[in-house]
Design a protein around this motif. Structure first.
Motif, PDB file in Angstrom:
ATOM      1  N   ILE A  93      -4.913   9.628   2.324  1.00 33.26           N
ATOM      2  CA  ILE A  93      -4.092   8.429   2.459  1.00 33.26           C
ATOM      3  C   ILE A  93      -4.961   7.450   1.454  1.00 33.26           C
ATOM      4  O   ILE A  93      -5.977   7.091   1.826  1.00 33.26           O
ATOM      5  CB  ILE A  93      -4.028   7.943   3.847  1.00 33.26           C
ATOM      6  CG1 ILE A  93      -3.380   8.731   4.788  1.00 33.26           C
ATOM      7  CG2 ILE A  93      -3.316   6.643   3.993  1.00 33.26           C
ATOM      8  CD1 ILE A  93      -1.968   9.423   4.335  1.00 33.26           C
ATOM      9  N   LEU A  94      -4.250   6.852   0.497  1.00 33.31           N
ATOM     10  CA  LEU A  94      -4.667   6.177  -0.630  1.00 33.31           C
ATOM     11  C   LEU A  94      -5.084   4.607  -0.202  1.00 33.31           C
ATOM     12  O   LEU A  94      -4.751   4.431   0.858  1.00 33.31           O
ATOM     13  CB  LEU A  94      -4.294   6.241  -2.090  1.00 33.31           C
ATOM     14  CG  LEU A  94      -4.670   7.536  -2.581  1.00 33.31           C
ATOM     15  CD1 LEU A  94      -4.293   8.882  -1.966  1.00 33.31           C
ATOM     16  CD2 LEU A  94      -4.228   7.466  -4.116  1.00 33.31           C
ATOM     17  N   SER A  95      -5.673   3.905  -1.202  1.00 32.10           N
ATOM     18  CA  SER A  95      -6.372   2.604  -0.823  1.00 32.10           C
ATOM     19  C   SER A  95      -5.331   1.513  -0.178  1.00 32.10           C
ATOM     20  O   SER A  95      -5.490   1.151   1.122  1.00 32.10           O
ATOM     21  CB  SER A  95      -6.976   2.119  -1.922  1.00 32.10           C
ATOM     22  OG  SER A  95      -6.060   1.904  -3.086  1.00 32.10           O
ATOM     23  N   ALA A  96      -4.298   1.471  -0.895  1.00 33.22           N
ATOM     24  CA  ALA A  96      -3.263   0.413  -0.384  1.00 33.22           C
ATOM     25  C   ALA A  96      -2.498   0.847   0.711  1.00 33.22           C
ATOM     26  O   ALA A  96      -2.334   0.157   1.851  1.00 33.22           O
ATOM     27  CB  ALA A  96      -2.361   0.150  -1.505  1.00 33.22           C
ATOM     28  N   LEU A  97      -1.962   2.162   0.817  1.00 35.17           N
ATOM     29  CA  LEU A  97      -1.422   2.636   2.116  1.00 35.17           C
ATOM     30  C   LEU A  97      -2.348   2.707   3.354  1.00 35.17           C
ATOM     31  O   LEU A  97      -2.031   2.353   4.558  1.00 35.17           O
ATOM     32  CB  LEU A  97      -0.919   3.968   1.828  1.00 35.17           C
ATOM     33  CG  LEU A  97       0.259   4.715   2.679  1.00 35.17           C
ATOM     34  CD1 LEU A  97       1.465   3.767   2.792  1.00 35.17           C
ATOM     35  CD2 LEU A  97       0.472   5.940   2.318  1.00 35.17           C
ATOM     36  N   GLY A  98      -3.638   3.052   3.030  1.00 31.57           N
ATOM     37  CA  GLY A  98      -4.506   3.014   4.081  1.00 31.57           C
ATOM     38  C   GLY A  98      -4.671   1.676   4.770  1.00 31.57           C
ATOM     39  O   GLY A  98      -5.051   1.587   5.856  1.00 31.57           O
ATOM     40  N   GLU A  99      -4.873   0.736   4.207  1.00 27.88           N
ATOM     41  CA  GLU A  99      -4.911  -0.661   4.498  1.00 27.88           C
ATOM     42  C   GLU A  99      -3.696  -1.049   5.578  1.00 27.88           C
ATOM     43  O   GLU A  99      -3.761  -1.707   6.498  1.00 27.88           O
ATOM     44  CB  GLU A  99      -4.720  -1.608   3.559  1.00 27.88           C
ATOM     45  CG  GLU A  99      -6.271  -1.764   2.717  1.00 27.88           C
ATOM     46  CD  GLU A  99      -7.501  -1.538   3.883  1.00 27.88           C
ATOM     47  OE1 GLU A  99      -7.957  -2.667   4.255  1.00 27.88           O
ATOM     48  OE2 GLU A  99      -7.965  -0.472   3.849  1.00 27.88           O
ATOM     49  N   ARG A 100      -2.755  -0.430   5.065  1.00 28.66           N
ATOM     50  CA  ARG A 100      -1.497  -0.802   5.989  1.00 28.66           C
ATOM     51  C   ARG A 100      -1.616   0.274   7.542  1.00 28.66           C
ATOM     52  O   ARG A 100      -0.957  -0.033   8.470  1.00 28.66           O
ATOM     53  CB  ARG A 100      -0.180  -0.479   5.470  1.00 28.66           C
ATOM     54  CG  ARG A 100       0.128  -1.635   4.589  1.00 28.66           C
ATOM     55  CD  ARG A 100       1.346  -1.653   3.495  1.00 28.66           C
ATOM     56  NE  ARG A 100       2.364  -0.846   3.969  1.00 28.66           N
ATOM     57  CZ  ARG A 100       2.922   0.079   3.033  1.00 28.66           C
ATOM     58  NH1 ARG A 100       2.688  -0.262   1.799  1.00 28.66           N
ATOM     59  NH2 ARG A 100       4.119   0.692   3.345  1.00 28.66           N
ATOM     60  N   PHE A 101      -2.104   1.529   6.992  1.00 29.75           N
ATOM     61  CA  PHE A 101      -1.892   2.560   8.125  1.00 29.75           C
ATOM     62  C   PHE A 101      -3.401   3.037   8.479  1.00 29.75           C
ATOM     63  O   PHE A 101      -3.674   4.205   8.289  1.00 29.75           O
ATOM     64  CB  PHE A 101      -1.186   3.593   8.013  1.00 29.75           C
ATOM     65  CG  PHE A 101       0.500   3.328   7.720  1.00 29.75           C
ATOM     66  CD1 PHE A 101       1.082   2.688   8.749  1.00 29.75           C
ATOM     67  CD2 PHE A 101       0.974   3.257   6.447  1.00 29.75           C
ATOM     68  CE1 PHE A 101       2.446   2.233   8.555  1.00 29.75           C
ATOM     69  CE2 PHE A 101       2.112   2.789   6.243  1.00 29.75           C
ATOM     70  CZ  PHE A 101       2.977   2.131   7.282  1.00 29.75           C
ATOM     71  N   PRO A 102      -4.482   2.290   8.852  1.00 31.36           N
ATOM     72  CA  PRO A 102      -5.743   2.758   9.150  1.00 31.36           C
ATOM     73  C   PRO A 102      -5.982   4.132   9.933  1.00 31.36           C
ATOM     74  O   PRO A 102      -6.757   4.864   9.531  1.00 31.36           O
ATOM     75  CB  PRO A 102      -6.611   1.706   9.509  1.00 31.36           C
ATOM     76  CG  PRO A 102      -5.599   0.573   9.697  1.00 31.36           C
ATOM     77  CD  PRO A 102      -4.286   0.943   9.233  1.00 31.36           C
TER      78      PRO A 102
END
Ligand code: NAD
Length: 330
Positions: A93-102
């Protein structure tokens, strides 16, 4: 005599991918699809298995298996059924998506990687898992020409999980002799549309919006310098690294610099190709992520140890991206 000459020749051409059965886990993304094609050319399509959680249609030249990398039993079955010897673990799960779904980032990037490296150890497979410039962060490292070995204080969950992957890979190499390898990719630019979930993805998105609308609202500010690489060059570098002789690798994780530029410079190169193109800047949460990353990277260890080199200008890069875009958008 002939036989011994043949053996000598075979030995001199043998490399780490020779005779490998490769599994590409996370094969349907920006890097997976072109890497699967390149690997099929390299080792033969009958020696490549592509796997992904997604069942969306994809142009795959080899066998496909559905896999959630967080599911150890399923991962193990695929490795054993296909007698895999080289795991290319791309699922993340890449950077921007990871911030939404840690939580999802932890499940895929931590549990998924743990499964992969335990399978590599227990089934004597080599394992490649890309890292990222997202491992860098905080104030205590040089942001220009960032070397391999600096204090790593990532500020995203993605970066934190990638540091964990690097450290665990290094530990398994020392403790269990696992042939773990990682390249810290810079932002990867393609000529194709995909889900733009990374902080460096403006550099691909800008081309499609320029062609479709004539203008682009950039989510990073004009002076946000970041290191980037064109996908074809990233894939070639990855294949070279996968082939590298393990005994020549003086470390398990390498920086890859690419070329550094900012949105203003890329827009100027794009305007040479599309003179009416206009850009506006509306930085969002991704600006903070970009600000914590290096502006440029030192990859002299990759150059020394496995012969990596890269030399393009922003204009060259813009031309490459533009030339690679399908005619239907032009
Ligand atoms: P992507 O988001 O385009 O693709 C990731 C793929 O993994 C997708 O096909 C997705 O369906 C799959 N996936 C997600 N969760 C999964 C799961 N639980 N099980 C199996 N598959 C799953 O990513 P990418 O750009 O192709 O990145 C590949 C690798 O390269 C990642 O490890 C990423 O961290 C690394 N990387 C990418 C970049 C870049 O700019 N693209 C930069 C640095 C590092």
């Amino acid at each position: 005599v002939q036989k011994s000459i043949l053996n000598q020749n075979q030995r001199s051409f043998a490399h780490a991918l020779t005779g490998a059965k490769v599994l590409v886990a996370g094969c349907k993304g920006q890097i997976g699809l072109p890497l699967v094609h390149a690997l099929c050319k390299e080792v033969g399509r009958e020696n490549v298995v592509a796997a992904d959680i997604s069942d969306k249609k994809a142009d795959l030249p080899c066998k496909f298996e559905q896999l959630d990398v967080a599911d150890f039993g399923r991962y193990e079955k695929i490795v054993k059924d296909h007698k895999i010897t080289y795991i290319v673990h791309l699922a993340a799960i890449l950077s921007a998506l990871g911030e939404r779904f840690p939580d999802r980032a932890n499940s895929v990037n931590v549990t998924g990687f743990l499964n992969a490296i335990n399978l590599a150890r227990d089934n004597k497979c080599k394992i490649y898992c890309p890292s990222s410039i997202a491992v860098f962060g905080g104030e205590h490292f040089p942001k220009v020409n960032t070397p391999d070995d600096v204090i790593l204080q990532p500020e995203t969950i993605y970066g934190v999980t990638k540091v964990f992957n690097e450290m665990l890979g290094n530990y398994y190499h020392k403790k269990f002799g696992v042939d773990f390898r990682a390249i810290r990719y810079p932002g990867v630019i393609s000529s194709e549309k995909y889900e733009f979930n990374g902080t460096t993805d403006y550099s691909t998105q800008i081309f499609f919006e320029a062609l479709e609308k004539g203008h682009y609202k950039c989510f990073l500010g004009p002076k946000s310098d970041l290191p980037m690489i064109y996908i074809d060059d990233c894939i070639q570098g990855t294949i070279d690294f996968l082939k590298a002789d393990s005994t020549k690798l003086k470390r398990r994780t390498y920086n890859m610099a690419g070329i550094s530029f900012n949105p203003e410079q890329l827009a100027a190169s794009l305007q040479k190709l599309l003179p009416n193109f206009e850009i506006q800047y509306e930085p969002d949460f991704r600006q903070k992520i970009a600000d914590a990353w290096p502006k440029s990277i030192d990859d002299s260890n990759a150059q020394k140890d496995w012969g990596w080199s890269y030399n393009v200008t922003v204009d060259d890069l813009a031309q490459k991206i533009f030339d690679g875009i399908d005619e239907q958008y032009k």
